[in-house]
Design a protein around this motif. Structure first.
Motif, PDB file in Angstrom:
ATOM      1  N   LEU A 707       0.835  -1.202   0.000  1.00 31.13           N
ATOM      2  CA  LEU A 707       0.000   0.000   0.000  1.00 31.13           C
ATOM      3  C   LEU A 707       0.869   1.251   0.000  1.00 31.13           C
ATOM      4  CD1 LEU A 707      -2.763  -1.048   2.549  1.00 31.13           C
ATOM      5  CD2 LEU A 707      -3.010  -0.673   0.097  1.00 31.13           C
ATOM      6  N   ARG A 708       1.945   1.138   0.724  1.00 34.47           N
ATOM      7  CA  ARG A 708       2.880   2.260   0.727  1.00 34.47           C
ATOM      8  C   ARG A 708       3.352   2.545  -0.686  1.00 34.47           C
ATOM      9  NH1 ARG A 708       5.213   0.687   5.292  1.00 34.47           N
ATOM     10  NH2 ARG A 708       6.782  -0.562   4.197  1.00 34.47           N
ATOM     11  N   SER A 709       3.638   1.451  -1.382  1.00 37.92           N
ATOM     12  CA  SER A 709       4.129   1.600  -2.762  1.00 37.92           C
ATOM     13  C   SER A 709       3.085   2.270  -3.627  1.00 37.92           C
ATOM     14  CB  SER A 709       4.495   0.234  -3.345  1.00 37.92           C
ATOM     15  OG  SER A 709       5.418  -0.408  -2.515  1.00 37.92           O
ATOM     16  N   GLU A 711       0.517   3.989  -2.874  1.00 36.63           N
ATOM     17  CA  GLU A 711       0.261   5.387  -2.529  1.00 36.63           C
ATOM     18  C   GLU A 711       1.461   6.256  -2.868  1.00 36.63           C
ATOM     19  OE1 GLU A 711       1.476   6.852   0.748  1.00 36.63           O
ATOM     20  OE2 GLU A 711       0.572   8.783   0.211  1.00 36.63           O
ATOM     21  N   PHE A 713       3.935   5.844  -5.057  1.00 35.31           N
ATOM     22  CA  PHE A 713       4.205   6.116  -6.479  1.00 35.31           C
ATOM     23  C   PHE A 713       3.106   6.922  -7.135  1.00 35.31           C
ATOM     24  CE2 PHE A 713       8.211   4.446  -6.995  1.00 35.31           C
ATOM     25  CZ  PHE A 713       8.352   3.272  -6.247  1.00 35.31           C
ATOM     26  N   ARG A 715       1.426   9.156  -5.748  1.00 34.34           N
ATOM     27  CA  ARG A 715       1.690  10.542  -5.346  1.00 34.34           C
ATOM     28  C   ARG A 715       2.867  11.123  -6.114  1.00 34.34           C
ATOM     29  NH1 ARG A 715      -0.458  12.897  -0.899  1.00 34.34           N
ATOM     30  NH2 ARG A 715      -0.832  10.966   0.291  1.00 34.34           N
ATOM     31  N   VAL A 741      -4.737   4.634   0.848  1.00 38.53           N
ATOM     32  CA  VAL A 741      -4.767   5.203   2.210  1.00 38.53           C
ATOM     33  C   VAL A 741      -5.855   4.553   3.052  1.00 38.53           C
ATOM     34  CG1 VAL A 741      -5.341   7.293   3.523  1.00 38.53           C
ATOM     35  CG2 VAL A 741      -3.724   7.416   1.629  1.00 38.53           C
ATOM     36  N   ASP A 744      -4.957   1.052   4.063  1.00 33.79           N
ATOM     37  CA  ASP A 744      -3.966   1.058   5.145  1.00 33.79           C
ATOM     38  C   ASP A 744      -4.643   1.280   6.503  1.00 33.79           C
ATOM     39  OD1 ASP A 744      -1.750   2.855   6.832  1.00 33.79           O
ATOM     40  OD2 ASP A 744      -0.928   1.136   5.703  1.00 33.79           O
TER      41      ASP A 744
ATOM     42  N   ASP B  14      12.996  -3.573   0.152  1.00 29.17           N
ATOM     43  CA  ASP B  14      11.800  -3.346  -0.667  1.00 29.17           C
ATOM     44  C   ASP B  14      12.136  -2.330  -1.758  1.00 29.17           C
ATOM     45  OD1 ASP B  14       9.309  -2.037  -1.541  1.00 29.17           O
ATOM     46  OD2 ASP B  14       8.354  -3.228   0.030  1.00 29.17           O
ATOM     47  N   ASP B  16      10.218  -0.784  -3.938  1.00 31.29           N
ATOM     48  CA  ASP B  16       9.366   0.407  -4.011  1.00 31.29           C
ATOM     49  C   ASP B  16       9.769   1.407  -2.941  1.00 31.29           C
ATOM     50  OD1 ASP B  16       6.306  -1.401  -4.891  1.00 31.29           O
ATOM     51  OD2 ASP B  16       8.076  -0.756  -6.059  1.00 31.29           O
ATOM     52  N   ASP B  17       9.952   0.873  -1.704  1.00 26.49           N
ATOM     53  CA  ASP B  17      10.343   1.777  -0.625  1.00 26.49           C
ATOM     54  C   ASP B  17      11.661   2.454  -0.947  1.00 26.49           C
ATOM     55  OD1 ASP B  17       9.061  -0.014   2.338  1.00 26.49           O
ATOM     56  OD2 ASP B  17       8.147   1.360   0.861  1.00 26.49           O
ATOM     57  N   LYS B  19      12.906   3.150  -3.889  1.00 24.05           N
ATOM     58  CA  LYS B  19      12.700   4.188  -4.908  1.00 24.05           C
ATOM     59  C   LYS B  19      12.094   5.421  -4.281  1.00 24.05           C
ATOM     60  CE  LYS B  19      11.529   4.867  -9.660  1.00 24.05           C
ATOM     61  NZ  LYS B  19      12.780   5.099 -10.347  1.00 24.05           N
ATOM     62  N   LEU B  20      11.110   5.204  -3.484  1.00 26.01           N
ATOM     63  CA  LEU B  20      10.403   6.342  -2.917  1.00 26.01           C
ATOM     64  C   LEU B  20      11.309   7.124  -1.964  1.00 26.01           C
ATOM     65  CD1 LEU B  20       6.952   4.628  -2.350  1.00 26.01           C
ATOM     66  CD2 LEU B  20       7.397   6.573  -3.879  1.00 26.01           C
ATOM     67  N   ARG B  23      13.867   9.081  -3.918  1.00 19.78           N
ATOM     68  CA  ARG B  23      13.234  10.267  -4.495  1.00 19.78           C
ATOM     69  C   ARG B  23      13.084  11.363  -3.475  1.00 19.78           C
ATOM     70  NH1 ARG B  23       7.843  11.460  -4.910  1.00 19.78           N
ATOM     71  NH2 ARG B  23       7.408  13.071  -6.468  1.00 19.78           N
ATOM     72  N   LYS B  27      15.241  15.517  -2.682  1.00 20.54           N
ATOM     73  CA  LYS B  27      14.632  16.839  -2.461  1.00 20.54           C
ATOM     74  C   LYS B  27      15.174  17.528  -1.213  1.00 20.54           C
ATOM     75  CE  LYS B  27      10.461  15.929  -4.992  1.00 20.54           C
ATOM     76  NZ  LYS B  27       9.072  15.480  -4.900  1.00 20.54           N
ATOM     77  N   LYS B 120       8.598   3.958   9.333  1.00 21.41           N
ATOM     78  CA  LYS B 120       8.111   4.242   7.965  1.00 21.41           C
ATOM     79  C   LYS B 120       6.697   4.749   8.029  1.00 21.41           C
ATOM     80  CE  LYS B 120      10.879   0.936   5.375  1.00 21.41           C
ATOM     81  NZ  LYS B 120      10.842  -0.406   4.808  1.00 21.41           N
ATOM     82  N   ALA B 123       0.370   4.690   5.058  1.00 14.85           N
ATOM     83  CA  ALA B 123      -0.032   5.122   3.709  1.00 14.85           C
ATOM     84  C   ALA B 123      -0.770   6.441   3.812  1.00 14.85           C
ATOM     85  CB  ALA B 123      -0.951   4.059   3.114  1.00 14.85           C
ATOM     86  N   GLY B 124      -0.476   7.340   2.966  1.00 15.28           N
ATOM     87  CA  GLY B 124      -1.157   8.628   2.962  1.00 15.28           C
ATOM     88  C   GLY B 124      -0.237   9.744   3.432  1.00 15.28           C
ATOM     89  N   ARG B 125       0.904   9.391   4.016  1.00 19.05           N
ATOM     90  CA  ARG B 125       1.774  10.457   4.500  1.00 19.05           C
ATOM     91  C   ARG B 125       2.982  10.632   3.590  1.00 19.05           C
ATOM     92  NH1 ARG B 125       0.172  11.362  10.217  1.00 19.05           N
ATOM     93  NH2 ARG B 125       1.274  13.301   9.697  1.00 19.05           N
ATOM     94  N   GLY B 126       3.375   9.625   2.995  1.00 19.92           N
ATOM     95  CA  GLY B 126       4.542   9.733   2.130  1.00 19.92           C
ATOM     96  C   GLY B 126       5.804   9.824   2.938  1.00 19.92           C
TER      97      GLY B 126
END
Lengths: 921, 147
Positions: A707-709, A711, A713, A715, A741, A744, B14, B16-17, B19-20, B23, B27, B120, B123-126
């Motif tokens: 879900l983190r992924s 959300e 990506f 975003r 979200v 989650d 992970d 995806d983690d 990459k994120l 990224r 910044k 970490k 979801a929703g916070r980035g």
């Protein structure tokens, strides 16, 4: 010639009217030692003679009132004339002679020269001595007369017979006194003359012997012999006589005195007899009798005294009582002897401890008095008693004396009371007789002489109907012969039972069982039987009841399924067993010790209940044991009970519990298995829980990563490449983000929910005020954002519960109250509470949108929502969580609401903990 | 490739983690070059200079390590132990960034020598926020180092 000493001063009365002369004379005489009073005239003179006595009177003839002659005459008449001297003028001899005729002793002539003054003292003297002589003569004559008189009286009245008798022939009484005559029974001396003296002797030889004796000794005194009275009887006389010899020297007369000593003889005989008696008493008395002098030396003692002390009679004279006494008593003894000597007797008795000849000691009690000889005390006589034995028992007696005194006091009181009662009148006595419940009957000659009313009534008749009738009329036919026999034998004087039972007959024919007590008495002068009759009917009834009760008891005892046995706590002896016990344990248990009889052991049981029961630890003592003898399990209840004689014994009741014992064992085994199963299951459950926990954890963990992924990506796309998309594209991406979200959040909530309460409820004291504050703190952001107000009406209470779990509840309820607001109204949330005996009820009330009551159940289900997510965000897990927590605490959660009018959510927490899984997870 | 270029070593399995996070790191003012080790084993090889990281010039030791804990094989705890054992990276800041959030793991991590622990984001916070925190921490530690 002059007067004698002062004490014998002669008193002179001079009657003289010539004062000068009187004075002169007075002086003259006083010089000679006379005491002189002067009277001026005859009358005064008479008065003075009247008043006091004078030895000599000097009387002048010529005096006023009374002349001297008159004075002399007057005094002479009265016989009061002391020696008197007439003083007369010269030439008056006639007067003088007259005076002398009248009784004057002498006269003096007043001569002109006064020479008479010199003469006067002489004359006075002369007169006095003359008077004295006369007086003496008179007195001598008087005495002689008196003496003659006395002599005559004496000889006539003396009880001693005086006599003179001749010797020759039988002797004749020459002279004798009245007493002599009387003694021999004659009226007067005159009658004696003819009798020969020898006839006065009972034994004629006695006279001969007597005469011989007198001849020989000249004088014999107190010769006692028997004399003969005129009337013929003999009496004892004592003769004293003197020999009077004639001119030839031969015995001519006997002069003597004879005394009637009959009385004396009698007294002597009595005395002798009394002496004999006394002697006998003295010698044979069991008490000691002794005589000792004032120094304590013994004079005499009787056999009893000698024996007791171990001395011979011969040793007595050398014995002094102090040698018998212990030293401490000697002063007392001497003191007592002194007292006796002075007062003649001893007050009270004295106890002494005496030393016997052999050295041993005995105790005696003595009382003594003085004995006199001729009126003079000469010795002390005493009586003593051996009190050795008594002394021994005195101590014992002293101990019981008080007791006895008490009893005596009681008894005396009783007796006094009884006596007093008895002392009342016959009517009362009669009333007792008439009111007693027992019958009092007097039977004489076979018929009823008296019967008291109560008993007569009991037999159904009046006393009048019964008196006079044959008593056997009232005896039951079966007993008639026996009672008649008994009565007959009793009246004949034979012995027989005095108390016995029998059967009487009432007038109406009923029989009455009775107990009769009979005694033989004298009634109206003749023997009769007095019977006291007690009606035994009641007693029989009682006996019957007791018998019945006993039968019931025995029946119960012997038919009950429990064993009953009674044990003597001191000897362990079995005193009683019921039949059940005998059947189970064998016969002949009584008398054996309980450990053998009941348990088949040779020594008392380890856990012997006897001691416990009797040391009073408990009332009853219960013990379960396997009884070898009977092969059964027994539960024994032992208790202390009073036995026949009042002592405490142990009563045991034993129940056969073999069956229940087996059951018990089964249950125990079953329980054990059950416990094992439970433990296993719990372990399994715990294992499963842990599995679940880690499963849930890893699931949620692994589920959330993608879900983190998604959300992240999405975003990133939006951020970095958003400008390449159009609005719709951007919208799609947004929705993808939202979806992730939301997912989650769901996973998170699910995880939380599943965790809730898995650790059990950790009970602690939770201050709800503090908890509410914490929840508000957590929701601070949204409270601020929404402009909400959260308040408490009054301080919240303290409860028992799991703090973190209860926080979840408050957080969720408060969160909802704020979230589900009416758009136009800032949310107002109020927390209140109320108390009930066993729980506390909290209420969270809001002014939000409210909800319909029909969703009571649905709203608390997991993931159930009443509103779309975009209107009111949320996963629908809040209330379900709250419910889970509240129910885990044993409480309830519900709401009251009306759509558009806010809602109030209630939850209650019980005061007491809920019995549940308290730890361990 | 500048041998003097500061390297941030990101240890994250992970993709995806990784990459994120990378990224997000770009910044910030944190060093631009980010080397990613895809496993604990790779991380250890890099630190030890084992092949394929045996060229120290190409692969210099990092000035900051961002470390995940839950990795297959050699996990983050091992890596952390190893980092703190050697002299070279003894003082280098190690930021643990992991989904694991229980108290036991946290304390254990600190015991083993982690400098700071971040969770970490949900979801929703980035990652932006948490990376910003890391930046702050890095800046603060740099200042300390200069003093």
């Amino acid at each position: 010639m002059s007067a004698t000493s002062k004490s014998e001063a002669i008193r002179v009365l001079y009657m003289e009217d010539d004062a000068g002369l009187a004075r002169l004379l007075k002086k003259k005489l006083e010089r000679e030692g006379y005491v002189v009073d002067v009277a001026a005239d005859g009358r005064e003179g008479l008065e003075m003679v009247e008043d006091s006595s004078y030895d000599v009177l000097l009387v002048d003839h010529k005096m006023p009132v009374h002349s001297g002659l008159e004075v002399i005459r007057i005094l002479g008449w009265h016989g009061r004339l002391p020696p008197t001297i007439m003083v007369t003028g010269g030439g008056n001899e006639k007067v003088a002679v007259k005076a002398m005729k009248l009784g004057a002793a002498d006269y003096v002539v007043k001569d002109a020269e006064g020479g008479f003054l010199e003469l006067l003292p002489l004359v006075v003297d002369q007169v006095l001595s003359q008077a004295r002589l006369v007086e003496e003569k008179r007195r001598a004559e008087e005495e002689l007369r008196a003496s003659e008189e006395r002599y005559r009286t004496l000889t006539e009245n003396i009880p001693v017979g005086l006599y003179r008798t001749s010797i020759a022939g039988g002797g004749r009484v020459i002279s004798a006194n009245q007493a002599f005559a009387k003694m021999f029974g004659y009226d007067g001396v005159g009658e004696l003359a003819d009798e020969p003296v020898v006839d006065y002797y009972v034994e004629p030889e006695d006279r001969t012997l007597f005469i011989e004796k007198v001849k020989a000794e000249g004088e014999v005194n107190n010769y006692e012999l028997r004399l003969k009275h005129r009337d013929g009887y003999a009496f004892w006389g004592s003769i004293s006589a003197r020999a009077i010899c004639g001119a030839d020297g031969e015995l001519a007369f006997l002069d003597g005195a004879v005394r009637d000593i009959t009385e004396r003889k009698r007294v002597e005989a009595e005395l002798c007899e009394s002496e004999e008696r006394y002697r006998a008493l003295f010698d044979r008395s069991l008490d000691w009798v002794y005589v000792h002098d004032f120094e304590g030396d013994f004079i005499d003692a009787n056999a009893a005294a000698l024996d007791a002390l171990g001395y011979e009679k011969s040793e007595l004279s050398s014995l002094n009582f102090t040698s018998l006494l212990t030293d401490d008593k000697i002063p007392l003894a001497l003191e007592t002897a002194k007292e006796i000597r002075e007062t003649g007797f001893q007050k009270g008795v004295t106890e002494y401890r005496l030393r016997r000849k052999d050295g041993t000691f005995i105790y005696v009690e003595t009382k003594a008095s003085v004995i006199c000889h001729d009126g003079e005390p000469y010795a002390i006589q005493g009586i003593a008693r051996d009190i050795t034995e008594r002394k021994r028992t005195e101590e014992e007696l002293r101990v019981t004396r008080d007791e006895l005194e008490e009893r005596v006091k009681e008894r005396t009181a009783e007796l006094t009371a009884t006596l007093m009662k008895l002392g009342e009148s016959e009517a009362k006595y009669r009333s007792v007789v008439e009111q007693t419940q027992d019958g009092i009957v007097i039977i004489q000659d076979g018929s009823v002489k008296f019967i008291n009313r109560p008993f007569a009534q009991r037999l159904g008749c009046g006393p009048a109907d019964m008196e006079g009738r044959d008593f056997t009329d009232f005896v039951a036919p079966s007993a008639r012969q026996e009672l008649a026999d008994r009565h007959r034998r009793r009246m004949a004087g034979e012995d027989g039972p005095s108390v016995y039972e029998s059967l009487l007959l009432r007038c109406d024919g009923h029989e009455v069982p009775v107990e009769i007590g009979v005694a033989t008495v004298q009634y109206e002068g003749y023997p009769a039987a007095l019977a006291v009759v007690r009606d035994l009917t009641e007693r029989r009834e009682q006996e019957k009841i007791v018998r019945e009760q006993r039968w019931i008891l025995e029946n119960v005892l012997n038919n009950m399924s429990e064993l009953v046995y009674i044990v003597d706590p001191d000897t362990y002896e079995v005193l009683f067993t019921n039949e059940t016990a005998a059947e189970a344990l064998g016969p002949e248990l009584a008398g054996q010790p309980c450990y053998r009889a009941i348990w088949g052991l040779e020594a008392p049981c380890h856990a012997c209940e006897l001691e416990r029961v009797f040391t009073g630890e408990r009332d009853t003592y219960t013990r379960e044991a396997f009884n070898e003898k009977s092969g059964r399990w027994l539960r024994v209840n032992a208790k202390a009970v009073p036995w026949l004689d009042g002592a405490q014994v142990c009563c045991a009741v034993a129940t056969d519990i073999s069956e229940s014992k087996e059951l018990e064992e089964e249950i125990v085994a079953h329980n054990r298995a059950l416990n094992r199963t439970v433990r296993e299951r719990t372990a399994a459950l715990q294992g499963k829980n842990r599995e679940l926990e880690s499963f849930a954890y890893s699931v949620s963990h692994d589920l959330r990563a993608p879900l983190r992924s998604i959300e992240g990506f999405s975003r990133a796309l939006l951020d970095d490449y958003g400008d390449r998309f159009d609005a719709e594209g951007r919208d799609f991406l947004g929705r993808i983000v939202n979806g992730a979200v939301r997912m989650d959040r769901l996973i998170n909530d699910l995880l939380t929910y599943s965790r809730l309460g898995r650790g059990g409820v950790a009970y602690e004291v939770v201050d709800m005020n503090e908890l509410a504050a914490a929840a508000v703190e957590e929701l601070a952001e949204s409270i601020k954002a929404q402009g909400a107000y959260v308040g408490v009406a009054r301080p919240l209470p303290v409860v028992e519960g799991d703090r973190s779990l209860l926080l979840v509840v408050l957080r969720n309820l408060l969160g909802n109250a704020i979230k589900y607001r009416r758009r136009e109204v800032p949310p107002e949330v109020k927390i209140t509470w109320s108390e009930e005996p066993d729980k506390v009820v909290f209420a969270v009330a809001d002014n939000g949108i409210g909800l319909d009551m029909k969703y009571q159940n649905k709203v608390f289900d997991i993931f159930q929502r009443l509103h779309p997510e975009d209107e009111y965000p949320g996963t629908g897990i809040g209330l379900a969580s709250a419910k889970k927590v509240v129910e885990a605490h044993g409480g309830r959660i519900w709401y009251e609401s009306e759509p558009g009018k806010g809602a109030t959510f209630y939850f209650e927490l019980p005061r007491k903990r809920v019995e549940g899984d308290d730890g361990g997870g | 490739m500048d041998a003097n270029e500061a390297v941030v070593l990101l240890v994250e399995d992970d993709a995806d983690d990784a990459k994120l996070i990378t990224r997000a790191l770009k910044k910030t003012t944190l060093p631009a070059r980010v080397e990613v080790a895809r496993s604990g084993g790779e991380a250890v090889a890099y630190i030890c200079g084992a092949p394929p990281f045996d060229n120290r010039a190409r692969f210099p030791l990092p000035v900051l390590v961002i470390l995940d804990l839950k990795m297959p094989g050699v996990d983050g705890y091992e890596v952390l132990k190893m980092i703190r054992a050697g002299r070279a990276l003894h003082d280098v800041p190690v930021v643990v960034l992991t989904a694991v959030r229980d108290a036991f793991s946290v304390s254990r991590t600190y015991e083993l020598g982690a400098s700071v622990y971040f969770v970490k984001p949900a979801a929703g916070r980035g990652f932006a926020e948490v990376v910003r925190e890391i930046e702050n921490y890095w800046l603060a530690s740099q200042e300390e180092g200069e003093e």
